[in-house]
Design a protein around this motif. Structure first.
Motif, PDB file in Angstrom:
ATOM      1  N   LYS A  28       0.818  -1.213   0.000  1.00 23.94           N
ATOM      2  CA  LYS A  28       0.000   0.000   0.000  1.00 23.94           C
ATOM      3  C   LYS A  28       0.853   1.265   0.000  1.00 23.94           C
ATOM      4  O   LYS A  28       0.446   2.304  -0.522  1.00 23.94           O
ATOM      5  CB  LYS A  28      -0.933  -0.018   1.216  1.00 23.94           C
ATOM      6  CG  LYS A  28      -1.983   1.043   1.201  1.00 23.94           C
ATOM      7  CD  LYS A  28      -2.914   0.873   2.390  1.00 23.94           C
ATOM      8  CE  LYS A  28      -3.994   1.915   2.356  1.00 23.94           C
ATOM      9  NZ  LYS A  28      -4.937   1.772   3.457  1.00 23.94           N
ATOM     10  N   GLU A  29       2.047   1.195   0.543  1.00 22.15           N
ATOM     11  CA  GLU A  29       2.947   2.352   0.638  1.00 22.15           C
ATOM     12  C   GLU A  29       3.756   2.600  -0.641  1.00 22.15           C
ATOM     13  O   GLU A  29       4.408   3.636  -0.762  1.00 22.15           O
ATOM     14  CB  GLU A  29       3.904   2.175   1.816  1.00 22.15           C
ATOM     15  CG  GLU A  29       3.217   2.150   3.162  1.00 22.15           C
ATOM     16  CD  GLU A  29       2.455   3.438   3.456  1.00 22.15           C
ATOM     17  OE1 GLU A  29       3.001   4.532   3.207  1.00 22.15           O
ATOM     18  OE2 GLU A  29       1.304   3.353   3.930  1.00 22.15           O
ATOM     19  N   LEU A  30       3.719   1.677  -1.579  1.00 15.93           N
ATOM     20  CA  LEU A  30       4.468   1.846  -2.830  1.00 15.93           C
ATOM     21  C   LEU A  30       3.870   2.959  -3.686  1.00 15.93           C
ATOM     22  O   LEU A  30       2.663   3.234  -3.591  1.00 15.93           O
ATOM     23  CB  LEU A  30       4.448   0.541  -3.636  1.00 15.93           C
ATOM     24  CG  LEU A  30       5.240  -0.625  -3.076  1.00 15.93           C
ATOM     25  CD1 LEU A  30       4.912  -1.906  -3.843  1.00 15.93           C
ATOM     26  CD2 LEU A  30       6.726  -0.341  -3.127  1.00 15.93           C
ATOM     27  N   PRO A  31       4.678   3.563  -4.568  1.00 23.77           N
ATOM     28  CA  PRO A  31       4.107   4.507  -5.541  1.00 23.77           C
ATOM     29  C   PRO A  31       3.036   3.779  -6.358  1.00 23.77           C
ATOM     30  O   PRO A  31       3.117   2.560  -6.549  1.00 23.77           O
ATOM     31  CB  PRO A  31       5.298   4.882  -6.424  1.00 23.77           C
ATOM     32  CG  PRO A  31       6.512   4.548  -5.633  1.00 23.77           C
ATOM     33  CD  PRO A  31       6.121   3.409  -4.723  1.00 23.77           C
ATOM     34  N   GLU A  32       2.055   4.518  -6.838  1.00 22.06           N
ATOM     35  CA  GLU A  32       0.894   3.895  -7.478  1.00 22.06           C
ATOM     36  C   GLU A  32       1.254   2.931  -8.600  1.00 22.06           C
ATOM     37  O   GLU A  32       0.716   1.828  -8.672  1.00 22.06           O
ATOM     38  CB  GLU A  32      -0.076   4.958  -8.003  1.00 22.06           C
ATOM     39  CG  GLU A  32      -1.345   4.342  -8.539  1.00 22.06           C
ATOM     40  CD  GLU A  32      -2.393   5.370  -8.919  1.00 22.06           C
ATOM     41  OE1 GLU A  32      -3.474   4.936  -9.333  1.00 22.06           O
ATOM     42  OE2 GLU A  32      -2.135   6.579  -8.807  1.00 22.06           O
ATOM     43  N   SER A  33       2.166   3.305  -9.487  1.00 26.01           N
ATOM     44  CA  SER A  33       2.496   2.413 -10.611  1.00 26.01           C
ATOM     45  C   SER A  33       3.134   1.119 -10.107  1.00 26.01           C
ATOM     46  O   SER A  33       2.812   0.033 -10.593  1.00 26.01           O
ATOM     47  CB  SER A  33       3.418   3.111 -11.601  1.00 26.01           C
ATOM     48  OG  SER A  33       4.638   3.471 -10.988  1.00 26.01           O
ATOM     49  N   HIS A  34       4.015   1.211  -9.129  1.00 23.89           N
ATOM     50  CA  HIS A  34       4.641   0.014  -8.578  1.00 23.89           C
ATOM     51  C   HIS A  34       3.609  -0.835  -7.834  1.00 23.89           C
ATOM     52  O   HIS A  34       3.620  -2.061  -7.919  1.00 23.89           O
ATOM     53  CB  HIS A  34       5.808   0.387  -7.656  1.00 23.89           C
ATOM     54  CG  HIS A  34       7.019   0.847  -8.394  1.00 23.89           C
ATOM     55  ND1 HIS A  34       7.042   2.002  -9.140  1.00 23.89           N
ATOM     56  CD2 HIS A  34       8.244   0.294  -8.515  1.00 23.89           C
ATOM     57  CE1 HIS A  34       8.244   2.141  -9.686  1.00 23.89           C
ATOM     58  NE2 HIS A  34       8.990   1.116  -9.310  1.00 23.89           N
ATOM     59  N   ARG A  35       2.709  -0.178  -7.111  1.00 19.83           N
ATOM     60  CA  ARG A  35       1.641  -0.909  -6.403  1.00 19.83           C
ATOM     61  C   ARG A  35       0.754  -1.643  -7.394  1.00 19.83           C
ATOM     62  O   ARG A  35       0.414  -2.814  -7.201  1.00 19.83           O
ATOM     63  CB  ARG A  35       0.802   0.046  -5.554  1.00 19.83           C
ATOM     64  CG  ARG A  35      -0.308  -0.659  -4.768  1.00 19.83           C
ATOM     65  CD  ARG A  35      -1.170   0.322  -3.981  1.00 19.83           C
ATOM     66  NE  ARG A  35      -1.550   1.517  -4.703  1.00 19.83           N
ATOM     67  CZ  ARG A  35      -2.512   1.570  -5.642  1.00 19.83           C
ATOM     68  NH1 ARG A  35      -3.174   0.477  -5.975  1.00 19.83           N
ATOM     69  NH2 ARG A  35      -2.808   2.706  -6.240  1.00 19.83           N
ATOM     70  N   MET A  36       0.401  -0.975  -8.500  1.00 18.87           N
ATOM     71  CA  MET A  36      -0.440  -1.614  -9.524  1.00 18.87           C
ATOM     72  C   MET A  36       0.252  -2.856 -10.088  1.00 18.87           C
ATOM     73  O   MET A  36      -0.394  -3.896 -10.287  1.00 18.87           O
ATOM     74  CB  MET A  36      -0.741  -0.628 -10.652  1.00 18.87           C
ATOM     75  CG  MET A  36      -1.711   0.467 -10.280  1.00 18.87           C
ATOM     76  SD  MET A  36      -1.845   1.767 -11.559  1.00 18.87           S
ATOM     77  CE  MET A  36      -2.313   0.830 -12.995  1.00 18.87           C
TER      78      MET A  36
END
Length: 129
Positions: A28-36
């Motif tokens: 959840k703490e990752l940048p959005e693109s990495h989280r996706m």
């Protein structure tokens, strides 16, 4: 399937709940693109169900480690995964599992989600629907 059977299956897929929750908090703490990208890989990895829940928990934790480091270093998703995310993920999963399968639909879903994540990672619009 009884509640006990469901609970046993879920534990087999995700490992101990405490480790799973800690992993999800990290993602959840990752940048959005990495989280996706991680979430797409996670959905795909759910098709690789090792017989050892600790092995599966380790697999997800190592996935979080990899993407946390990539995000911290500013490494684009394509540099992490290469051009073929299926090849990368299946090789990654082999380190943790002797079994499992990934139907073609799961492969397509993961590849499409990675494409969306990488286009967001580079700031390009995704033209596929």
């Amino acid at each position: 399937m009884s509640d006990a059977e469901k609970s046993g299956f879920i534990s087999k897929v995700i490992g101990p709940k405490k480790r799973w929750r800690a992993y999800r908090a990290r993602v959840k703490e990752l940048p959005e693109s990495h989280r996706m990208a991680v979430e797409a890989i996670e959905r795909y990895l759910m098709h690789f169900v090792p017989t050892n829940a600790d092995s599966n928990a380790s697999m997800f934790e190592d996935l979080a480690d990899l993407f946390e480091q990539a995000a911290a270093d500013g490494t684009p998703i394509r540099e992490v995964l290469g051009e073929d995310p299926v090849e990368f993920v299946e090789a990654f999963a082999q380190n943790y599992s002797e079994g499992g399968y990934a139907p073609s639909r799961a492969r397509k879903q993961m590849v499409d989600a990675i494409e969306r994540a990488t286009s967001e990672d580079t700031g390009q619009e995704d033209e596929t629907v």
